[in-house]
Design a protein around this motif. Structure first.
Motif, PDB file in Angstrom:
ATOM      1  N   PHE A   1       0.688  -1.003   0.047  1.00  0.00           N
ATOM      2  CA  PHE A   1       0.186   0.378  -0.167  1.00  0.00           C
ATOM      3  C   PHE A   1       0.623   1.046   0.181  1.00  0.00           C
ATOM      4  O   PHE A   1       0.199   1.965  -0.469  1.00  0.00           O
ATOM      5  CB  PHE A   1      -1.273   0.040   1.270  1.00  0.00           C
ATOM      6  CG  PHE A   1      -1.470  -1.058   1.330  1.00  0.00           C
ATOM      7  CD1 PHE A   1      -1.994  -2.091   0.520  1.00  0.00           C
ATOM      8  CD2 PHE A   1      -1.936  -1.631   2.768  1.00  0.00           C
ATOM      9  CE1 PHE A   1      -2.557  -3.133   0.549  1.00  0.00           C
ATOM     10  CE2 PHE A   1      -3.384  -3.046   2.808  1.00  0.00           C
ATOM     11  CZ  PHE A   1      -3.329  -3.374   2.156  1.00  0.00           C
ATOM     12  N   ILE A   2       1.950   1.799   0.523  1.00  0.00           N
ATOM     13  CA  ILE A   2       3.038   2.648   1.098  1.00  0.00           C
ATOM     14  C   ILE A   2       3.758   2.534  -0.097  1.00  0.00           C
ATOM     15  O   ILE A   2       3.278   3.524  -0.627  1.00  0.00           O
ATOM     16  CB  ILE A   2       3.713   2.438   1.791  1.00  0.00           C
ATOM     17  CG1 ILE A   2       3.220   1.422   3.446  1.00  0.00           C
ATOM     18  CG2 ILE A   2       4.837   3.511   1.692  1.00  0.00           C
ATOM     19  CD1 ILE A   2       4.488   1.169   4.619  1.00  0.00           C
TER      20      ILE A   2
ATOM     21  N   ILE B   1       7.246   5.380   4.445  1.00  0.00           N
ATOM     22  CA  ILE B   1       6.167   6.642   4.180  1.00  0.00           C
ATOM     23  C   ILE B   1       6.520   7.805   4.573  1.00  0.00           C
ATOM     24  O   ILE B   1       6.309   9.039   3.230  1.00  0.00           O
ATOM     25  CB  ILE B   1       5.039   6.297   5.670  1.00  0.00           C
ATOM     26  CG1 ILE B   1       4.132   5.257   5.670  1.00  0.00           C
ATOM     27  CG2 ILE B   1       4.327   7.676   5.190  1.00  0.00           C
ATOM     28  CD1 ILE B   1       3.763   5.058   6.674  1.00  0.00           C
ATOM     29  N   GLY B   2       8.023   8.093   5.423  1.00  0.00           N
ATOM     30  CA  GLY B   2       8.373   9.622   5.123  1.00  0.00           C
ATOM     31  C   GLY B   2       8.868   9.791   3.788  1.00  0.00           C
ATOM     32  O   GLY B   2       9.410  10.976   3.763  1.00  0.00           O
ATOM     33  N   LYS B   3       9.601   8.437   2.892  1.00  0.00           N
ATOM     34  CA  LYS B   3      10.541   9.600   1.268  1.00  0.00           C
ATOM     35  C   LYS B   3       9.086   9.428   0.514  1.00  0.00           C
ATOM     36  O   LYS B   3      10.102   9.700  -0.341  1.00  0.00           O
ATOM     37  CB  LYS B   3      10.170   7.469   1.361  1.00  0.00           C
ATOM     38  CG  LYS B   3      11.999   6.718   1.767  1.00  0.00           C
ATOM     39  CD  LYS B   3      12.640   5.679   1.601  1.00  0.00           C
ATOM     40  CE  LYS B   3      14.131   5.494   1.460  1.00  0.00           C
ATOM     41  NZ  LYS B   3      14.829   4.280   1.781  1.00  0.00           N
TER      42      LYS B   3
ATOM     43  N   LYS C   1       2.327   2.471  -3.658  1.00  0.00           N
ATOM     44  CA  LYS C   1       0.841   3.073  -3.908  1.00  0.00           C
ATOM     45  C   LYS C   1       0.543   4.504  -2.969  1.00  0.00           C
ATOM     46  O   LYS C   1      -0.266   4.462  -3.385  1.00  0.00           O
ATOM     47  CB  LYS C   1      -0.288   2.247  -4.087  1.00  0.00           C
ATOM     48  CG  LYS C   1      -0.179   0.677  -4.845  1.00  0.00           C
ATOM     49  CD  LYS C   1      -1.293   0.122  -5.373  1.00  0.00           C
ATOM     50  CE  LYS C   1      -0.636  -1.638  -6.211  1.00  0.00           C
ATOM     51  NZ  LYS C   1      -0.496  -0.346  -7.754  1.00  0.00           N
ATOM     52  N   HIS C   2       1.347   4.544  -2.587  1.00  0.00           N
ATOM     53  CA  HIS C   2       0.780   6.216  -1.249  1.00  0.00           C
ATOM     54  C   HIS C   2      -0.205   6.217  -0.776  1.00  0.00           C
ATOM     55  O   HIS C   2      -1.114   6.570  -0.411  1.00  0.00           O
ATOM     56  CB  HIS C   2       1.175   7.562  -2.596  1.00  0.00           C
ATOM     57  CG  HIS C   2       2.238   7.543  -3.316  1.00  0.00           C
ATOM     58  ND1 HIS C   2       2.894   8.664  -2.556  1.00  0.00           N
ATOM     59  CD2 HIS C   2       2.958   7.358  -4.253  1.00  0.00           C
ATOM     60  CE1 HIS C   2       4.199   8.872  -3.154  1.00  0.00           C
ATOM     61  NE2 HIS C   2       4.251   7.460  -3.667  1.00  0.00           N
ATOM     62  N   GLN C   3      -0.959   5.221  -0.640  1.00  0.00           N
ATOM     63  CA  GLN C   3      -1.665   4.467   0.453  1.00  0.00           C
ATOM     64  C   GLN C   3      -1.396   4.086   1.701  1.00  0.00           C
ATOM     65  O   GLN C   3      -0.741   3.019   1.768  1.00  0.00           O
ATOM     66  CB  GLN C   3      -2.767   3.452   0.740  1.00  0.00           C
ATOM     67  CG  GLN C   3      -4.164   3.546   0.560  1.00  0.00           C
ATOM     68  CD  GLN C   3      -4.455   2.914   2.157  1.00  0.00           C
ATOM     69  OE1 GLN C   3      -3.496   2.478   2.099  1.00  0.00           O
ATOM     70  NE2 GLN C   3      -5.299   2.669   2.626  1.00  0.00           N
ATOM     71  N   PHE C   4      -1.551   5.004   3.301  1.00  0.00           N
ATOM     72  CA  PHE C   4      -0.622   5.265   4.729  1.00  0.00           C
ATOM     73  C   PHE C   4      -1.867   4.596   5.650  1.00  0.00           C
ATOM     74  O   PHE C   4      -0.955   4.158   6.576  1.00  0.00           O
ATOM     75  CB  PHE C   4       0.625   6.361   4.849  1.00  0.00           C
ATOM     76  CG  PHE C   4       0.824   6.697   2.961  1.00  0.00           C
ATOM     77  CD1 PHE C   4       1.804   5.965   2.968  1.00  0.00           C
ATOM     78  CD2 PHE C   4       0.528   8.046   3.021  1.00  0.00           C
ATOM     79  CE1 PHE C   4       2.366   6.509   2.118  1.00  0.00           C
ATOM     80  CE2 PHE C   4       1.677   8.768   1.720  1.00  0.00           C
ATOM     81  CZ  PHE C   4       1.884   7.843   0.966  1.00  0.00           C
TER      82      PHE C   4
END
Length: 234
Positions: A154-155, A189-191, A157-160
């Protein structure tokens, strides 16, 4: 094909590597992987064997996954990942179900980390995430790590949201391997969105295990890292 795959692995085995891996993966009494057995096959060689047997039946892959030999379980997972990525909807569902039914055999951090995002995360991308939260509440260390690591899909794909919810659930987890996994996913996530990671850290960093926090802020500028660590100590 099952015996042929086992034979192919053993052709790549090394007694010296087996001794090293037994130590590296903490297989001694009381360790997190107590009793795990290695024959000494390096990961690139295991991946090569997986490509040779990518059309293995699900039954044979299941048998490998149930093996007491660590490299055979890794081989099974690599084959299942390949088959999942190429499979029909029915085949993907069967592999997902097989994976969830065999979590007692996905019982070391490398096995979880190589597979969870590609099977569990990929399968749940367009489905209910309820199975993830069931895993996150498990008494089993490896199921909790599967829950965290599955969200890497998910990360990317920018879903956090699911990662952050599971991270919050696991803030008080007792095991270092969960601290590392959660911190790693927060760093990922921070990246992609540093504001999202920092919003989570502002709410929770004073209550996070130190290892989790250190992993999460590893890529921060040194002055910002020190500030978070000082606040945690305070």
């Amino acid at each position: 094909m099952l015996q042929q795959a086992r034979d192919a692995l053993r052709e790549c085995a090394s007694e010296a590597d087996a001794r090293h891996l037994q130590r590296f993966f903490k297989t001694g009494p009381g360790d997190y992987a107590e009793g795990d057995r290695f024959i000494g096959v390096r990961v690139p060689a295991t991946r090569k064997v997986a490509r040779m047997f990518r059309v293995m039946s699900l039954a044979d892959a299941h048998a490998l996954l149930a093996s007491e030999i660590h490299e055979e379980r890794l081989l099974a997972l690599l084959i299942l990942i390949n088959q999942y990525q190429r499979g029909s909807a029915d085949q993907k569902q069967a592999i997902f179900d097989l994976y969830l039914a065999n979590t007692p055999h996905i019982n070391n951090w490398d096995l979880v980390d190589v597979s969870a995002e590609h099977v569990i995360g990929a399968h749940l991308w367009d489905k209910s995430r309820v199975p993830l939260f069931s895993l996150a509440r498990s008494a089993d260390l490896w199921e909790r790590r599967i829950a965290v690591m599955a969200t890497f899909h998910f990360i990317k794909k920018h879903q956090f949201d699911d990662t952050l919810q599971i991270a919050a659930m696991l803030l008080s987890d007792a095991h270092d391997l969960i601290h590392k996994a959660v911190g790693w996913m927060l760093r990922e996530i921070g990246k992609r969105d540093i504001d999202v990671e920092e919003a989570f850290l502002q709410r929770h960093h004073q209550h996070m295990p130190r290892t989790m926090l250190r992993y999460a802020i590893e890529k921060f500028p040194e002055d910002k890292r020190r500030l978070y660590l000082l606040k945690e100590q305070g």
